[in-house]
Design a protein around this motif. Structure first.
Motif, PDB file in Angstrom:
ATOM      1  N   LEU A   1       0.832  -1.198   0.000  1.00  0.00           N
ATOM      2  CA  LEU A   1       0.000   0.000   0.000  1.00  0.00           C
ATOM      3  C   LEU A   1       0.871   1.255   0.000  1.00  0.00           C
ATOM      4  N   VAL A   2       1.946   1.206   0.792  1.00  0.00           N
ATOM      5  CA  VAL A   2       2.893   2.322   0.808  1.00  0.00           C
ATOM      6  C   VAL A   2       3.561   2.457  -0.560  1.00  0.00           C
ATOM      7  N   ALA A   3       3.916   1.307  -1.149  1.00  0.00           N
ATOM      8  CA  ALA A   3       4.534   1.331  -2.483  1.00  0.00           C
ATOM      9  C   ALA A   3       3.594   1.969  -3.507  1.00  0.00           C
ATOM     10  N   SER A   4       2.301   1.674  -3.394  1.00  0.00           N
ATOM     11  CA  SER A   4       1.324   2.277  -4.316  1.00  0.00           C
ATOM     12  C   SER A   4       1.310   3.794  -4.184  1.00  0.00           C
ATOM     13  N   ALA A   5       1.350   4.272  -2.929  1.00  0.00           N
ATOM     14  CA  ALA A   5       1.346   5.721  -2.705  1.00  0.00           C
ATOM     15  C   ALA A   5       2.616   6.361  -3.259  1.00  0.00           C
ATOM     16  N   ILE A   6       3.751   5.674  -3.109  1.00  0.00           N
ATOM     17  CA  ILE A   6       5.017   6.196  -3.633  1.00  0.00           C
ATOM     18  C   ILE A   6       4.973   6.253  -5.157  1.00  0.00           C
ATOM     19  N   VAL A   7       4.408   5.214  -5.773  1.00  0.00           N
ATOM     20  CA  VAL A   7       4.304   5.179  -7.231  1.00  0.00           C
ATOM     21  C   VAL A   7       3.443   6.335  -7.734  1.00  0.00           C
ATOM     22  N   ILE A   8       2.333   6.608  -7.047  1.00  0.00           N
ATOM     23  CA  ILE A   8       1.449   7.700  -7.457  1.00  0.00           C
ATOM     24  C   ILE A   8       2.152   9.044  -7.330  1.00  0.00           C
ATOM     25  N   SER A   9       3.115   9.140  -6.394  1.00  0.00           N
ATOM     26  CA  SER A   9       3.842  10.405  -6.216  1.00  0.00           C
ATOM     27  C   SER A   9       4.656  10.771  -7.451  1.00  0.00           C
ATOM     28  N   TYR A  10       4.860   9.832  -8.361  1.00  0.00           N
ATOM     29  CA  TYR A  10       5.522  10.129  -9.639  1.00  0.00           C
ATOM     30  C   TYR A  10       4.730  11.175 -10.420  1.00  0.00           C
ATOM     31  N   TRP A  11       3.401  11.127 -10.261  1.00  0.00           N
ATOM     32  CA  TRP A  11       2.527  12.096 -10.925  1.00  0.00           C
ATOM     33  C   TRP A  11       2.067  13.213  -9.979  1.00  0.00           C
ATOM     34  N   ASP A  12       1.858  12.862  -8.696  1.00  0.00           N
ATOM     35  CA  ASP A  12       1.303  13.824  -7.737  1.00  0.00           C
ATOM     36  C   ASP A  12       2.079  13.741  -6.428  1.00  0.00           C
ATOM     37  N   ALA A  13       3.038  14.649  -6.261  1.00  0.00           N
ATOM     38  CA  ALA A  13       3.888  14.633  -5.069  1.00  0.00           C
ATOM     39  C   ALA A  13       3.352  15.551  -3.976  1.00  0.00           C
ATOM     40  N   LYS A  14       2.255  16.267  -4.227  1.00  0.00           N
ATOM     41  CA  LYS A  14       1.755  17.257  -3.276  1.00  0.00           C
ATOM     42  C   LYS A  14       0.742  16.673  -2.287  1.00  0.00           C
ATOM     43  N   THR A  15      -0.088  15.746  -2.751  1.00  0.00           N
ATOM     44  CA  THR A  15      -1.136  15.180  -1.896  1.00  0.00           C
ATOM     45  C   THR A  15      -0.529  14.299  -0.810  1.00  0.00           C
ATOM     46  N   ASN A  16      -1.083  14.374   0.389  1.00  0.00           N
ATOM     47  CA  ASN A  16      -0.612  13.546   1.502  1.00  0.00           C
ATOM     48  C   ASN A  16      -0.727  12.069   1.129  1.00  0.00           C
ATOM     49  N   PRO A  17       0.358  11.283   1.295  1.00  0.00           N
ATOM     50  CA  PRO A  17       0.320   9.852   0.925  1.00  0.00           C
ATOM     51  C   PRO A  17      -0.781   9.074   1.626  1.00  0.00           C
TER      52      PRO A  17
ATOM     53  N   LEU B   1      20.140   3.818  -8.196  1.00  0.00           N
ATOM     54  CA  LEU B   1      20.088   3.910  -6.737  1.00  0.00           C
ATOM     55  C   LEU B   1      19.663   5.290  -6.264  1.00  0.00           C
ATOM     56  N   ASP B   2      19.006   6.057  -7.131  1.00  0.00           N
ATOM     57  CA  ASP B   2      18.575   7.410  -6.795  1.00  0.00           C
ATOM     58  C   ASP B   2      17.383   7.342  -5.843  1.00  0.00           C
ATOM     59  N   SER B   3      17.599   7.733  -4.594  1.00  0.00           N
ATOM     60  CA  SER B   3      16.543   7.615  -3.583  1.00  0.00           C
ATOM     61  C   SER B   3      15.336   8.485  -3.899  1.00  0.00           C
ATOM     62  N   SER B   4      15.528   9.551  -4.673  1.00  0.00           N
ATOM     63  CA  SER B   4      14.400  10.415  -5.000  1.00  0.00           C
ATOM     64  C   SER B   4      13.390   9.740  -5.902  1.00  0.00           C
ATOM     65  N   GLY B   5      13.837   8.695  -6.622  1.00  0.00           N
ATOM     66  CA  GLY B   5      12.914   7.989  -7.510  1.00  0.00           C
ATOM     67  C   GLY B   5      12.639   6.578  -7.058  1.00  0.00           C
ATOM     68  N   ALA B   6      13.050   6.248  -5.817  1.00  0.00           N
ATOM     69  CA  ALA B   6      12.896   4.878  -5.327  1.00  0.00           C
ATOM     70  C   ALA B   6      11.435   4.462  -5.339  1.00  0.00           C
ATOM     71  N   GLY B   7      11.154   3.295  -5.920  1.00  0.00           N
ATOM     72  CA  GLY B   7       9.804   2.755  -5.948  1.00  0.00           C
ATOM     73  C   GLY B   7       8.966   3.213  -7.120  1.00  0.00           C
ATOM     74  N   THR B   8       9.479   4.139  -7.925  1.00  0.00           N
ATOM     75  CA  THR B   8       8.716   4.623  -9.073  1.00  0.00           C
ATOM     76  C   THR B   8       9.463   4.294 -10.350  1.00  0.00           C
ATOM     77  N   ALA B   9       8.871   4.738 -11.477  1.00  0.00           N
ATOM     78  CA  ALA B   9       9.474   4.453 -12.777  1.00  0.00           C
ATOM     79  C   ALA B   9      10.847   5.103 -12.925  1.00  0.00           C
ATOM     80  N   LYS B  10      11.146   6.146 -12.136  1.00  0.00           N
ATOM     81  CA  LYS B  10      12.446   6.815 -12.253  1.00  0.00           C
ATOM     82  C   LYS B  10      13.608   5.862 -11.987  1.00  0.00           C
ATOM     83  N   ALA B  11      13.395   4.892 -11.093  1.00  0.00           N
ATOM     84  CA  ALA B  11      14.462   3.966 -10.726  1.00  0.00           C
ATOM     85  C   ALA B  11      14.396   2.657 -11.500  1.00  0.00           C
ATOM     86  N   SER B  12      13.438   2.515 -12.417  1.00  0.00           N
ATOM     87  CA  SER B  12      13.310   1.278 -13.180  1.00  0.00           C
ATOM     88  C   SER B  12      14.376   1.214 -14.268  1.00  0.00           C
ATOM     89  N   PRO B  13      15.142   0.129 -14.345  1.00  0.00           N
ATOM     90  CA  PRO B  13      16.147   0.021 -15.406  1.00  0.00           C
ATOM     91  C   PRO B  13      15.524   0.020 -16.799  1.00  0.00           C
TER      92      PRO B  13
END
Length: 508
Positions: A93-109, A263-275
């Protein structure tokens, strides 16, 4: 059934987690580790397939551990497996919220955690049919995506991208096939450092494959289980080998392990860190990162559904065996183990710990780390149960030739698997023992699950005075006649008669 098993194993570990494994082991180290791990998983799946074909009962491997080894082992396996999936639910569930932050980083997780939590609850409270339908389509999305990424990988490798750069095996040569293992402020040099870096990938590879066995938790509710479940177990492995071995191969050739984005922590769990996304961006392709991120979101939410389903059915099986309170045996008129689901689904609220400050986050991470090795313990227990099953048949003079499915290369393949899993569990965080790497918190988090498992096993054994089942006394008869009769009836009812039914039966 096959799609549920595939969906259980294709998730964020393949789409995102493989990037960290690439950074740690290097391209060849990554690919070899995943190939070898696939062979270990094969040893476990065929062993599970033979037992599940003969006795497709609720509880599956918790039942087999109690029946072929010791009731106390059945309790230890069931409790640890239940805990593993119950506590993994909030992490998804936390991973889902992190993934959504790729598009919306302002809303509370917490908002997105609430939405995904309610959806997971709804799917599971509607029963096995709703869960099966959702997982079929989610798995189909993941399968189509990984197949598309594999094809795209081949195109980019050959220079078919917008930049027309034929990558070939460039990154296998420079920066090289293997990374060096980091220790303290430096690295372990030479071949030994490369071997350690390669070995460190095994744990990450194992976690990527965990969930393959989840199809066995459907045995109690599956229609025609003698046919559908074992067939899924047998066939799903080959599909996973294609997805993982080929998918990891193209990751290894398209992205250098020195790329900082892995290994960029700013994109951890989202498409930013996907190889995969890094390779797409390097090729100059626009738009696809958001598509991959959407699939990662589907993977995380799908995994949350599977976690609740697997954990609740495991807890229900423990109740049936008298190893959990009787209230959890209750089912609705539709066969839904409602109180087991309520109890398990309640753990989802722990996801809010990740929004409660540093100490709450630390507590949440501890719970997750403690559960992480439980999947490997379940695989180990499956193989241990199978070896007792195998030698029990041999001692009683019973032939395996009459079994609906006969696991190949036995008992050698099972010995290979159980020894390999033992080594990986004992050395899953060997780095803490190297000079300059000691961290008491990491050590406890990595290894505490093993003594917890031992305490459950020994504690139940002492409390209930259970004994190892002697090989001469293992029961290979109870329930088998009824299952044989059910199989004959199901064969008549569910036999495919039309060409498209036969084609679908083969494909899935």
């Amino acid at each position: 059934m096959a799609m549920i098993a595939i969906g259980g194993a294709i998730g964020t570990g393949l789409f995102v987690g493989s990037g960290g494994a690439l950074a740690n082991g290097g391209p060849v180290g990554l690919w070899l580790a995943y190939c070898i791990m696939a062979s270990m998983v094969f040893s476990m799946m065929v062993a599970l397939g033979e037992m599940a074909t003969l006795f497709p009962v609720a509880g599956a491997f918790t039942h087999y551990a109690a029946r072929f080894v010791d009731p106390a082992l059945g309790f230890a396996v069931g409790f640890n497996y239940w805990y593993s999936w119950a506590i993994t639910t909030p992490t998804e569930l936390v991973a889902s919220a992190i993934v959504i932050s790729y598009w919306d980083a302002k809303t509370n997780p917490a908002v997105y955690i609430t939405v995904t939590l309610v959806l997971v609850w709804l799917v599971n409270f509607f029963g096995a049919r709703a869960y099966g339908e959702c997982e079929f389509w989610f798995s189909a999305i993941k399968v189509v995506t990984i197949v598309g990424l594999i094809i795209l990988g081949l195109v980019l490798m050959c220079g078919g991208g917008p930049n027309h750069d034929p990558i070939g095996f460039r990154y296998w040569r420079n920066p090289g096939p293997f990374n060096q293992f980091a220790a303290g402020d430096g690295v372990v040099g030479g071949r030994w450092g490369q071997f350690l870096a390669f070995f460190s990938v095994f744990t990450q590879a194992a976690f990527s494959f965990i969930g393959t066995e989840i199809v066995a938790t459907t045995l109690g509710e599956a229609q025609n289980p003698r046919r559908t479940v074992p067939r899924a177990i047998k066939r799903v492995f080959y599909r996973l080998v294609i997805f993982y071995v080929f998918g990891i191969f193209f990751i290894s050739v398209l992205v250098p392990y020195t790329d900082s984005r892995l290994l960029d922590s700013s994109g951890a769990g989202t498409a930013k860190a996907s190889p995969f996304v890094i390779a797409i961006e390097n090729a100059g392709i626009k738009g696809l990162p958001s598509v991959v991120n959407a699939v990662i979101l589907v993977s995380a939410w799908s995994a949350g559904n599977s976690d609740v389903y697997a954990a609740s059915r495991t807890w229900y099986a423990l109740a049936l065996q008298g190893q959990a309170p009787k209230i959890f045996r209750y089912c609705t008129k539709n066969g839904l183990p409602i109180w087991s689901i309520v109890w398990t689904a309640a753990f989802g609220v722990l996801a809010y710990l990740n929004t409660g400050g540093d100490k709450a986050v630390q507590a949440f991470n501890w719970l997750y780390n403690i559960s992480a090795i439980s999947g490997l313990l379940a695989w180990w227990a499956i193989l241990f149960s199978y070896l007792r099953f195998y030698y029990g048949l041999k001692r009683q003079g019973l032939s395996r030739d009459s079994h609906p499915y006969k696991a190949p290369w036995q008992p050698y393949l099972s010995w290979y698997g159980i020894i390999s899993f033992t080594i990986i569990m004992l050395f899953n965080n060997f780095g803490v023992f190297l000079k300059g790497n000691w961290n008491a918190s990491n050590f406890v988090a990595s290894y505490i699950t093993i003594p917890i498992f031992a305490v459950c096993w020994i504690g139940w054994k002492v409390a209930k005075r259970t004994k190892f089942v002697p090989l001469d006394e293992i029961d290979f008869v109870s329930g088998r006649r009824e299952l044989d009769e059910m199989e004959e009836l199901d064969r008549e009812i569910y036999a495919p008669t039309k060409w498209y039914e036969r084609w679908s039966s083969y494909l899935f």
